[in-house]
Structures are given as C-alpha cells and as structure tokens.
Scaffold this active site. Structure first.
Site, PDB file in Angstrom:
ATOM      1  N   ASP A 148     -59.744 -34.826 -10.081  1.00  0.00           N
ATOM      2  CA  ASP A 148     -59.092 -33.791 -10.872  1.00  0.00           C
ATOM      3  C   ASP A 148     -57.620 -33.767 -10.462  1.00  0.00           C
ATOM      4  O   ASP A 148     -57.277 -33.301  -9.375  1.00  0.00           O
ATOM      5  CB  ASP A 148     -59.729 -32.416 -10.622  1.00  0.00           C
ATOM      6  N   LYS A 163     -62.645 -29.451 -19.803  1.00  0.00           N
ATOM      7  CA  LYS A 163     -63.162 -28.649 -18.692  1.00  0.00           C
ATOM      8  C   LYS A 163     -62.326 -27.391 -18.518  1.00  0.00           C
ATOM      9  O   LYS A 163     -61.223 -27.446 -17.989  1.00  0.00           O
ATOM     10  CB  LYS A 163     -63.145 -29.471 -17.394  1.00  0.00           C
ATOM     11  N   LYS A 221     -58.421 -30.631 -18.531  1.00  0.00           N
ATOM     12  CA  LYS A 221     -58.908 -29.445 -17.817  1.00  0.00           C
ATOM     13  C   LYS A 221     -57.839 -28.378 -17.883  1.00  0.00           C
ATOM     14  O   LYS A 221     -56.649 -28.679 -17.800  1.00  0.00           O
ATOM     15  CB  LYS A 221     -59.219 -29.862 -16.376  1.00  0.00           C
TER      16      LYS A 221
END
Lengths: 322, 474
Positions: A159, A258, A222
């Site tokens: 991430d 996400k 995300k």
C-alpha cells in the site's frame, strides 16, 4: 473476467501515450468529465438509504468480512499485536467455522516478517504500507527501498502513498513515474495506491488522481492512510468506483478499490457494498476487486453476524478485542 | 442481472395506516355523505380496491362553498400570528404522522415509498412551516394584506399531498378559506389531511374537501361564490377552466403541462448529468409536470451519455411501491397506462428507436418499464406532447443556439435543465430558456421558498416562495 497480468495490463495504456509529458498527462486528466460535488453527494446519500435485510444482509456481512484488510498501523505496534491480528484474520469468529476469513492483514513494513510467519500457509494475505507512509515525504530511492524491503520480507501487497504535494502542484508526471517505479519494485506483489483523498479535497482531484494511479499501473486505488480526516467517505468511494468502471471500459483493465479509515460499522460497510453493486457493478463484489481497510469494523460485522445467526445481540465481550 | 447481491424485499409496514371502507366529504369541519354516486379508489400496484369515496354533486359543492364563506368571516379577521399557530400545528402533525401519510400516499398513488417518505411528505410539512412564517408578515410581501375570500382548489393525482400543501398553505396563511378537490384516483391522503385539520382544531369550514371527478371540479369552478380558482393538472382542463371563469371577477392560477428540455453540454459533469436525466424523467414514474422528458444532448457526447444512461437505467428497480428499495413504482391508473402505451407506440410508428430497461414487471397492477427513444426529432409527437410517464425522448444539438431553439420550440414552458461545468453558459441559458424554472446541474428540486410556475401553455401564476402569496392577496 479481465486479464490482470502486469505485462498485458500496461500495454494498452502505454498506447494511449498520455504519459509522454507533464503537459499531455495534464491535458488528459483535465479532459476527464468534471464531478459535480452536490450531485455526487446526493447520489451517495440516495444509495445509502437502500434497505438491506435478511438473506441479502447475511450475504453482505460475510462478503464484507472477506473484504477486510485487518489493519494495525500504530507506532506502538508489537510482534505480539501482529500475531494476534493474524490469528483473528484467520478465525474471526472462533465459535463459528463458517465465518469467512479476512482478505489480508495490513501492517508496517518492519512487521511483515512477523505477519508472514504467523499466517504460515494461510490464504490471508499480508499487506504492507510502504513509501514513507503516511506522509510520503521522502526521496524516491528511500521509498523504493522501503517497498523492496517489505516485498523481500514477504509482503503480498504493497500500500503506497502518492506524493500529494506533487499532485496538487500539478506535477502529474512525477507522481506517475513514482507509482510506476514503485510498481516495478513490487515485483509480483500487488500495488495499492493511496490517494489520501482527504488532502486532495475536491472530487475533481479524486477522479484525476484515480486515473493517474490506474494509468501508472496500480492494481488498486485506495482512499486514505487512515491518518487524515476525512478518510473514506461514500461520495469519494463513489467517484473512485466510477473511475475504475470507466477505466475498464476504456482499457479493458480492471482495477480494485479500497476505502480505508472511518468505516467502523457493519451498516457503513454495507452502504459501501451497495455503492459498489450499483456504480461499478457486481464484478467488483469480490475481495480481489474491493477491500475495506479497517481495524474496528470487523467486530461490528461479527456482532451483526452473530445476531443474524442466533437472533440475539451478544455484545462486545463476545468478540475478541483484536 | 446475475448479481449475487440481490436485495431481499424490504417492505414498509401497512399497519401504520387505517384505511376505512368508505369516506365522506369534509365540509364545515365534519365528514358528511355526498349526494353523487360513490366511486372506488384502487391501489395501482395491485388493482386492489382500497375504499369507496363519496362523490360531491352541485349541492354538496354549494354546501362546501357556503361553509368556507362562513368560516372566512372569522378566519380572515384573525391576526396573522393566530393563523400561523394553526399552520405550525398542522405542519408539526404532518411531520409526526409522516410515516402514515407516506405509506397511504404510496398505496393510493403507486409511487415508491422512498419518494413519498423522503421527498413528498417532508416538503409538505416544510410548506406549511414556510407559509406559517408568512402569515403575520403579509405587509412585507408587497402583494396587499387582504385575503381574496373562498379559494376553489383542484389538484392532480401525481403528488396528491404535495399539491394540497402548495395550494392550502399559502391560501390559509393569507386568510382565505378553501374548498379543495383532490383527484378521483388519489383522494385518500387529502381525507387524512382533513382528519389532521380536525386534530389541529382548525376552525370548522376553513378547509373543506370535496371528492369527485370532473363534474365535481366543474361545479366548484363555476360556483358563483368562489373568489379564486387554483388548478394544477392537464392543459386541456386548464383551458376549460379559463373559459369557465372568463368574464367573471374570479382570480385564476393554472399550473399545467410541460415538456421540459434537459440540456446536456459536452463539458457537463457526466455521471451527475446521467443521474439528473434519470431523476428528471423517472422520478415519480415520470408523473411530473416539470419532468425532463426531452433530453437534448450535445452531439459530441451523445453516444457516451446514452451508453451511461442505458447502463444506469438497467439498475432501476421497478416494482412494489412499498418496498424501500423500489426506485420506480406503478403507473397511477389504467387510463394513464393506456395513454403512455399509445404515445410510445406512436413514437415507434414515427420511426424513433425504442429502448426499455430490462426489468420484470409485476403481473398485477399498472406498470410501464423505464423507456427511452432515440432518433427523435422535433417533428415527432413524442417530442411535442406530454406523455406523463417514464418515457424519455432523446434529441441532439450542436451549438448552444440550437439547444435554445429546440428547447423553446414547444407550446409548454414549465421547466428546463442545463448541465455544464461553465457558469457563464448556465447564466446565458437560464436567460434564453422560456421556462418557469431552470435547474442547473440538478433537476426536480422543490423547495417551499422557491416559486414555481409556467410560461405559455404551462399556465400562469406562481406557487411557492413569496411570489406564491400574490395569488391569495389583494
């Protein structure tokens, strides 16, 4: 389903030739249709009033559990905490073997080894935040080293945070190159690109950043680090889902979404699933394409799940605290 | 659709509503029998007969007008602040009984509960609150301070309660008394409103409700002791009313049909524009006089907009109005369904391309799938006549001037929509469009503070806002 192999995926996007220069990238991103904030918020609010009951609710709760990236991203994280998180990810409800596992646990890079060991051969993935998370304010080689370090320790997913300073000052090519290089450093690990939408402020910027991250090869986009408020909001997730839907139509490549940070209740999680279902479509109703980054959400999902199976509400002492 | 995430039914309970087997007229603060032949009101989603409703004949109408006239003597002399108390009380009771009103409205009208619950009833309550606020401030409105007298009000079946509120709230605030005739297919919420008037201790005769069909309305409009006629409904009936009152000293406001243009420019926020198109024509099954029934889309984005629109229409959930997840409910009556079918068939016969959202329709009741027509030109009847159903005609344009020309090329002029990111274009279009309301980057937004009304065959007069007081003051 659409091919997701990295080498196939980048080809058609390179053909678009939008990343030739800052100017061409800027022309492309600013040529995307605008987002009307009021309209997007109203649409999100309207979808939030869907009434999800009985069998649909049971399905949604299990789906949401299977999409959770169970997360601990604190300075005080310890190997013990990560091991306990790994155990919880594998057996969220020890009293019920039919309860699905979470998709992943998400930790800082230095704890990837501990997580990997704790999970063993479990299908639960290890996601690591990298690239000078959460601010992203470090030199590129530091960010790349951070990424390689996590991948070497066994992370399945990275991430990364984008450089919001570069994005907001319009240095889109810099952001693009950075994502592309981090992706290369990821090797086989999947790359989730954190836009930190709370700092991007406008939905126009959210849409542009989403496209930028997808063009540069991110597997997931995300919303947030969880360290900035507001984090994941329904209108922001709606705009990102529109972006992945449009991106697949334009390129054939499917990218996941996400939301992270701020989703604490089962009700909230179900609202997100409704938005996924009705905006991007049911193809995204899968942990491969939709994840929820959360630390406290799982317990509420479990309590709601217990209530659906037993008809009674047991309370917080019937689920584990981490 | 093959989605694993089918929403389970989430029906709103009917038990909050007590529907009586038969209803009388509400005259002089009491329910009385009608002298006409009682008629039935049905649930359009199931064709179930809900209740028998009395029909008011000329005698009943006369009785009601006399009751209103008697009540006017005290009501009009009451200080505005006192009238406001009654209106506030009514507004609060509506808010308190909102669930009951919403459920009954959906049962009688066929509209989805989420619209009656989240749109209609909250605005109804807001309308009474808003005009309650004006009751003691009439001298600041600039339209005079004297009431007109007895107002004859005739409302349609598409927003039974909302249209009641639009008519009754300003009339009472200004000191008028009313005789209201709800549509014959949707009388039940007006009769529940009569009970609310009783609950609020509204003086007898201030509000009178006579149910019935066209002849009841005619008797009401023609009654010599009526001072003001307010009508919302079809242009044809509006013309009849205008003829009836011509040469008398009755004041009239008419809010009639529409064929609104919803104009999408190539720089529009496209996903929100698609939402706006959907909301513009499929809200309330398209039973909206200001519905955006003509989509004018700039040629350069027409394919993209249509693609997105069809994809979005395929997600509309059509069915049980009492299911909280229903987006599009039932057509209000068999007659209306027949008219929608007839005009849609004409559209096809004239060469337009018909596309309907793939959805399963219930086997009972009156249903029509969300439908759009492409390859439509200004010469097609579906581009000119009000269909009053979930049917959208799609036309294209190349320049703003062409958009204005096409948008204004209609006998109607109630509303229009403009979708663009460019503020100056919004202002330019708003000035050029001959429509009472021009929405920018939104559609079908209603608020008590905002005046509403038409140009040309869409009628005259304004309802809502300060402007709405003008029709009830001298």
């Amino acid at each position: 389903m659409v091919a997701t192999e990295p080498e196939i995926e980048t080809t058609p996007i390179r053909d678009l030739d939008v990343a030739r220069s800052d100017a061409s990238l800027r022309r492309f991103l600013h040529g995307l249709p605008g987002v009307d904030q009021v309209g997007a918020e109203q649409r999100a609010a309207a979808l939030g009033t869907r009434s999800i009951k009985t069998s649909a609710k049971a399905y949604a709760l299990d789906l949401a559990i299977s999409m959770v990236d169970l997360t601990t991203l604190e300075g005080m994280d310890t190997p013990g905490k990560v091991r306990s998180l790994a155990a919880k990810a594998q057996h969220p409800d020890p009293s019920d073997p039919t309860c699905p596992q979470t998709a992943a646990i998400c930790v800082y890079g230095d704890l990837v080894g501990v997580a990997k060991q704790a999970l063993g051969s479990s299908p639960v993935k290890v996601a690591a935040v990298a690239t000078a998370f959460p601010s992203g304010r470090a030199q590129l080689d530091v960010k790349l080293a951070d990424t390689r370090d996590a991948v070497a320790a066994g992370a399945d997913e990275i991430d990364m945070v984008i450089d919001r300073g570069a994005f907001l000052s319009g240095r889109y090519l810099e952001v693009f190159e950075e994502i592309a290089q981090v992706k290369q450093a990821c090797g086989d690990a999947h790359l989730k690109v954190i836009l930190e939408t709370g700092e991007l402020q406008t939905l126009d910027a959210v849409r542009r950043a989403s496209w930028l991250a997808m063009l540069a090869g991110g597997h997931f986009i995300k919303t947030s680090t969880g360290k900035i408020q507001p984090a994941a909001t329904l209108p922001v997730v709606l705009v990102m889902l529109e972006a992945v839907r449009d991106f697949r139509e334009a390129t054939g490549v499917q990218v996941g979404v996400k939301p992270a940070g701020g989703i604490r209740t089962a009700k909230d999680a179900i609202k997100h699933l409704v938005v996924v279902n009705e905006v991007a479509g049911p193809d995204w109703l899968d942990p491969d394409w939709f994840r929820i980054g959360a630390s406290t959400l799982l317990n509420d999902l479990l309590m709601q799940r217990m209530k659906m199976t037993t008809g009674r509400y047991s309370g917080p002492d019937y689920v584990t605290v981490d | 659709m093959g989605t694993p995430f089918e929403y389970a039914p989430a029906p709103e309970s009917r038990s909050v509503v007590d529907i009586k087997p038969s209803y009388g007229l509400f005259v002089g603060g009491e329910f009385v029998d009608g002298h006409g032949k009682a008629f039935k009101t049905v649930n359009p989603a199931t064709e179930e007969v809900l209740a028998e409703v009395a029909e008011a004949d000329e005698h009943d109408v006369d009785h009601a007008v006399k009751a209103a006239r008697r009540a006017h003597r005290t009501w009009s002399r009451m200080p505005g602040a006192e009238r406001a108390k009654y209106l506030y009380r009514i507004a609060r009771i509506i808010a308190e009984r909102s669930r009951e009103l919403a459920v009954l409205e959906s049962i009688d009208n066929g509209k989805p509960i989420k619209e009656s619950r989240d749109v209609d009833v909250p605005i109804v309550s807001a309308h009474f609150f808003y005009y309650a606020g004006w009751a003691d401030k009439l001298k600041y409105a600039g339209y005079g301070e004297q009431s007109l007298g007895v107002a004859a009000q005739i409302i349609p079946w598409n927003f039974p309660l909302l249209m009641l509120a639009w008519k009754v709230a300003p009339a009472l605030a200004c000191g008028n008394t009313v005789v209201l005739k709800p549509a014959e297919t949707t009388p039940l919420t007006a009769l529940l409103f009569a009970e609310i008037c009783q609950q609020a201790d509204l003086p007898a005769g201030v509000v009178n409700i006579v149910t019935g069909a066209g002849s009841t309305g005619q008797a009401l409009v023609a009654h010599p002791d009526v001072d003001k006629v307010a009508f919302t409904g079809s242009t044809d009936v509006g013309k009849q009313i205008a003829r009836t009152v011509a040469g008398t000293d009755k004041r009239v406001t008419l809010e009639l049909g529409g064929k609104a243009a919803n104009i999408v420019f190539d720089d529009a926020p496209i996903d929100q524009a698609v939402e706006g198109i959907v909301n513009g024509i499929f809200f309330n099954q398209g039973h909206v006089c200001c519905a955006g029934s003509r989509l004018l889309v700039q040629e350069s984005v027409a394919d993209d907009v249509l693609h997105r629109l069809k994809r979005r229409m395929a997600t509309l959930r059509v069915g049980d109005p009492l299911d909280k997840n229903t987006d599009v409910g039932a057509i209000n009556s068999a007659e209306q369904l027949a008219r929608i079918r007839e005009l849609s068939d004409i559209g096809e016969a004239e060469g337009a391309e018909r596309w309907s959202a793939p959805c399963e329709l219930p086997s009972h009741g009156y249903w029509f799938p969300p439908t759009l027509f492409t390859d439509v030109t200004q010469a097609h009847r579906i581009a000119r006549e009000e269909i009053f159903g979930p049917v959208l005609s799609v036309l294209t344009f190349r320049t703003p001037a062409e958009a204005v020309a096409k948008a204004n090329n209609t006998p109607y002029g109630l509303s229009a929509g403009v979708w663009t990111d460019k503020g100056s274009l919004i202002l330019k279009m708003a000035n050029a469009l001959r429509a009472g309301v021009v929405w920018a980057n939104t559609f079908n937004k209603f608020d008590p503070t905002s005046p509403f009304g038409g140009y040309k065959e869409s009628g005259y007069g304004r309802e809502g806002g300060r402007h709405g007081l003008e029709a009830y003051l001298r």
